[in-house]
Design a protein around this motif. Structure first.
Motif, mmCIF file in Angstrom:
data_model
loop_
_atom_site.group_PDB
_atom_site.id
_atom_site.type_symbol
_atom_site.label_atom_id
_atom_site.label_comp_id
_atom_site.label_asym_id
_atom_site.label_seq_id
_atom_site.Cartn_x
_atom_site.Cartn_y
_atom_site.Cartn_z
ATOM 1 N N ARG A 64 -0.868 7.431 -12.022
ATOM 2 C CA ARG A 64 -0.644 6.861 -13.350
ATOM 3 C C ARG A 64 -1.771 5.914 -13.740
ATOM 4 O O ARG A 64 -2.314 5.196 -12.899
ATOM 5 C CB ARG A 64 0.686 6.103 -13.382
ATOM 6 N N PRO A 65 -2.155 5.877 -15.001
ATOM 7 C CA PRO A 65 -3.221 4.965 -15.431
ATOM 8 C C PRO A 65 -2.761 3.507 -15.406
ATOM 9 O O PRO A 65 -1.565 3.213 -15.324
ATOM 10 C CB PRO A 65 -3.497 5.433 -16.867
ATOM 11 N N ALA A 66 -3.723 2.604 -15.456
ATOM 12 C CA ALA A 66 -3.408 1.174 -15.491
ATOM 13 C C ALA A 66 -2.575 0.856 -16.730
ATOM 14 O O ALA A 66 -2.714 1.495 -17.774
ATOM 15 C CB ALA A 66 -4.696 0.366 -15.499
ATOM 16 N N ASP A 67 -1.689 -0.133 -16.592
ATOM 17 C CA ASP A 67 -0.868 -0.551 -17.724
ATOM 18 C C ASP A 67 -0.793 -2.074 -17.750
ATOM 19 O O ASP A 67 -1.488 -2.756 -16.990
ATOM 20 C CB ASP A 67 0.532 0.076 -17.646
ATOM 21 N N GLU A 68 0.052 -2.602 -18.606
ATOM 22 C CA GLU A 68 0.132 -4.055 -18.781
ATOM 23 C C GLU A 68 0.580 -4.758 -17.504
ATOM 24 O O GLU A 68 0.095 -5.843 -17.177
ATOM 25 C CB GLU A 68 1.106 -4.378 -19.917
ATOM 26 N N ASP A 69 1.508 -4.152 -16.777
ATOM 27 C CA ASP A 69 2.009 -4.765 -15.544
ATOM 28 C C ASP A 69 1.121 -4.473 -14.339
ATOM 29 O O ASP A 69 1.189 -5.178 -13.333
ATOM 30 C CB ASP A 69 3.429 -4.257 -15.245
ATOM 31 N N HIS A 70 0.317 -3.422 -14.413
ATOM 32 C CA HIS A 70 -0.568 -3.042 -13.305
ATOM 33 C C HIS A 70 -1.982 -2.833 -13.855
ATOM 34 O O HIS A 70 -2.458 -1.700 -13.945
ATOM 35 C CB HIS A 70 -0.069 -1.758 -12.621
ATOM 36 N N PRO A 71 -2.678 -3.909 -14.211
ATOM 37 C CA PRO A 71 -4.003 -3.782 -14.828
ATOM 38 C C PRO A 71 -5.048 -3.170 -13.901
ATOM 39 O O PRO A 71 -6.064 -2.669 -14.374
ATOM 40 C CB PRO A 71 -4.362 -5.229 -15.201
ATOM 41 N N TYR A 72 -4.806 -3.217 -12.588
ATOM 42 C CA TYR A 72 -5.737 -2.613 -11.636
ATOM 43 C C TYR A 72 -5.280 -1.219 -11.202
ATOM 44 O O TYR A 72 -5.784 -0.666 -10.236
ATOM 45 C CB TYR A 72 -5.908 -3.502 -10.401
ATOM 46 N N GLY A 73 -4.322 -0.649 -11.914
ATOM 47 C CA GLY A 73 -3.842 0.685 -11.575
ATOM 48 C C GLY A 73 -2.724 0.652 -10.543
ATOM 49 O O GLY A 73 -2.206 -0.414 -10.172
ATOM 50 N N HIS A 74 -2.352 1.835 -10.045
ATOM 51 C CA HIS A 74 -1.218 1.974 -9.133
ATOM 52 C C HIS A 74 -1.635 2.520 -7.773
ATOM 53 O O HIS A 74 -0.829 3.088 -7.037
ATOM 54 C CB HIS A 74 -0.174 2.917 -9.750
ATOM 55 N N GLY A 75 -2.905 2.348 -7.418
ATOM 56 C CA GLY A 75 -3.443 2.930 -6.201
ATOM 57 C C GLY A 75 -2.751 2.493 -4.919
ATOM 58 O O GLY A 75 -2.623 3.268 -3.971
ATOM 59 N N LYS A 76 -2.284 1.234 -4.874
ATOM 60 C CA LYS A 76 -1.704 0.727 -3.626
ATOM 61 C C LYS A 76 -0.330 1.306 -3.318
ATOM 62 O O LYS A 76 0.211 1.065 -2.242
ATOM 63 C CB LYS A 76 -1.656 -0.804 -3.652
ATOM 64 N N TYR A 77 0.229 2.085 -4.259
ATOM 65 C CA TYR A 77 1.456 2.809 -3.928
ATOM 66 C C TYR A 77 1.209 3.708 -2.713
ATOM 67 O O TYR A 77 2.087 3.876 -1.866
ATOM 68 C CB TYR A 77 1.902 3.681 -5.116
ATOM 69 N N GLU A 78 0.016 4.279 -2.630
ATOM 70 C CA GLU A 78 -0.292 5.168 -1.512
ATOM 71 C C GLU A 78 -0.408 4.394 -0.206
ATOM 72 O O GLU A 78 0.029 4.860 0.849
ATOM 73 C CB GLU A 78 -1.570 5.949 -1.793
ATOM 74 N N ASN A 79 -1.021 3.213 -0.244
ATOM 75 C CA ASN A 79 -1.119 2.398 0.967
ATOM 76 C C ASN A 79 0.248 1.920 1.428
ATOM 77 O O ASN A 79 0.544 1.895 2.632
ATOM 78 C CB ASN A 79 -2.032 1.198 0.717
ATOM 79 N N LEU A 80 1.094 1.541 0.472
ATOM 80 C CA LEU A 80 2.453 1.132 0.804
ATOM 81 C C LEU A 80 3.210 2.301 1.425
ATOM 82 O O LEU A 80 3.948 2.128 2.411
ATOM 83 C CB LEU A 80 3.164 0.643 -0.455
ATOM 84 N N ALA A 81 3.011 3.499 0.888
ATOM 85 C CA ALA A 81 3.667 4.690 1.435
ATOM 86 C C ALA A 81 3.234 4.933 2.870
ATOM 87 O O ALA A 81 4.045 5.308 3.728
ATOM 88 C CB ALA A 81 3.350 5.907 0.579
ATOM 89 N N SER A 82 1.955 4.711 3.165
ATOM 90 C CA SER A 82 1.461 4.912 4.522
ATOM 91 C C SER A 82 2.148 3.974 5.508
ATOM 92 O O SER A 82 2.491 4.369 6.632
ATOM 93 C CB SER A 82 -0.059 4.682 4.567
ATOM 94 N N ILE A 83 2.350 2.731 5.092
ATOM 95 C CA ILE A 83 3.018 1.761 5.967
ATOM 96 C C ILE A 83 4.472 2.164 6.196
ATOM 97 O O ILE A 83 4.979 2.113 7.322
ATOM 98 C CB ILE A 83 2.927 0.350 5.355
ATOM 99 N N ILE A 84 5.161 2.564 5.120
ATOM 100 C CA ILE A 84 6.561 3.001 5.249
ATOM 101 C C ILE A 84 6.658 4.213 6.167
ATOM 102 O O ILE A 84 7.545 4.293 7.036
ATOM 103 C CB ILE A 84 7.164 3.311 3.875
ATOM 104 N N GLU A 85 5.735 5.157 6.001
ATOM 105 C CA GLU A 85 5.734 6.350 6.847
ATOM 106 C C GLU A 85 5.539 5.972 8.315
ATOM 107 O O GLU A 85 6.180 6.532 9.215
ATOM 108 C CB GLU A 85 4.635 7.309 6.396
ATOM 109 N N ALA A 86 4.648 5.021 8.574
ATOM 110 C CA ALA A 86 4.400 4.591 9.947
ATOM 111 C C ALA A 86 5.648 3.933 10.553
ATOM 112 O O ALA A 86 5.961 4.140 11.729
ATOM 113 C CB ALA A 86 3.224 3.613 9.978
ATOM 114 N N ILE A 87 6.351 3.146 9.743
ATOM 115 C CA ILE A 87 7.582 2.506 10.233
ATOM 116 C C ILE A 87 8.637 3.559 10.548
ATOM 117 O O ILE A 87 9.370 3.458 11.543
ATOM 118 C CB ILE A 87 8.105 1.491 9.194
#
Length: 321
Positions: A64-87
């Motif tokens: 998803r493109p950057a928006d008002e609440d996420h001005p730097y985009g949503h890229g860290k959703y993938e990093n968060l997913a990696s941590i959840i997957e590891a757990i």
């Protein structure tokens, strides 16, 4: 032409489909055999299936493109997913230990239909080998940590499936059923190792660790290419968010240069960095040389590029970061 996002979504769906069939097959065969090794593999594949769903959702949200609440985009959703997957992988290992350790003290138990179990493990290893390679290849191509993590999950499953396959073969040849919980424990240890590696890599991005030295070297090489057009640069900062890279730095220029000339220089540097690194955003803050006296107080201005006799900055220290 297929877009990067569509390619990522396609391979994420493929992971879900393959894990669904493998988890069902392993669980049915493991329960019918009464094999801890096969059941442990079913648990592992079940959590891989959940991880595949998480990766799929993360890839979809990160696009998803950057928006008002996420001005730097949503890229860290993938990093968060990696941590959840590891757990989740770590939870799978704990479940395997809970099943295997009591059987180890009891000396193992009778296992039936060794051929079926060996067959399921062989098929699982073959399928996961193909899917994991595809996930990791697309993950690296698109710089997607969620897909790479999912691929490593399945690659771990390849090794553990082969381990259970060898264990079942050894039981068939020797009759020692104690090998079954031993293989289960070895599988659990391998899973723990994989989970900690994934957590370490993803946490680095979540905590805004700098880009790898190779990538920062590319940035500095581009800056060095234009070193005759500015005094020096400093405060170079880099970080990553999912597949996206962010670079910012301060560029000290001659104070008499027209703003249009400085702006053109910054655009050129930004365009060249963006041409060398994928998914990168560059922000350059320009400073006139008199505002950088604390940095340049020990050097003197080169007369061949200076536009005024009174200027006190120099080109020495251009590589200062």
């Amino acid at each position: 032409m297929v877009s990067v996002q569509e390619k990522k979504m396609k391979v994420a769906r493929l992971s879900i489909i393959s894990n669904t069939f493998l988890t069902s097959g392993k669980l049915l065969v493991g329960l019918s055999m009464g094999s801890i090794g096969v059941i442990s593999e079913a648990i592992h594949s079940g959590l891989d299936l959940i991880a595949s769903f998480i990766a799929f959702m993360a890839v979809r949200h990160s696009g998803r493109p950057a928006d008002e609440d996420h001005p730097y985009g949503h890229g860290k959703y993938e990093n968060l997913a990696s941590i959840i997957e590891a757990i989740l992988i770590l939870v799978a290992a704990i479940g395997i230990f809970i099943q295997a350790v009591p059987k180890l003290w009891q000396g193992g138990q009778e296992i039936e239909s060794l051929g079926w179990g060996a067959g399921v493990m062989a098929v699982s290893a073959a399928v996961n080998f193909v899917i994991s390679r595809r996930l990791i290849a697309v993950g690296k191509e698109t710089d997607s940590p969620a897909l790479v993590a999912d691929g490593w999950h399945l690659k771990t499953d390849v090794y553990t499936s082969l381990g259970v396959f060898v264990g079942l073969g050894a039981i068939y040849l020797t009759g020692y059923t104690l090998l079954d919980p031993i293989v289960g424990i070895i599988v659990g240890i391998l899973i723990v190792k994989a989970s900690f590696n994934l957590i370490r890599e993803s946490m680095g991005v979540m905590l805004d660790v700098s880009l790898p030295s190779e990538e920062e070297g590319i940035i500095k090489k581009v800056l060095a290419k234009h070193s005759d057009q500015y005094i020096e640069y400093h405060s170079l900062r880099t970080r990553k968010s999912g597949p996206y890279r962010y670079v910012d730095l301060h560029l000290v220029v001659l104070r008499h240069l027209p703003i249009g000339t400085v702006h053109k220089l910054c655009d050129q540097i930004e365009d060249e960095i963006e041409g060398e690194l994928p998914e990168v955003q560059v922000l350059i803050h320009c400073e006139p040389c008199e505002e950088a006296k604390e940095i340049l107080e020990e050097v003197s201005c080169p007369r061949d590029i200076c536009l005024a006799e009174e200027c006190s900055a120099s080109s020495e220290g251009k590589d200062k970061a």
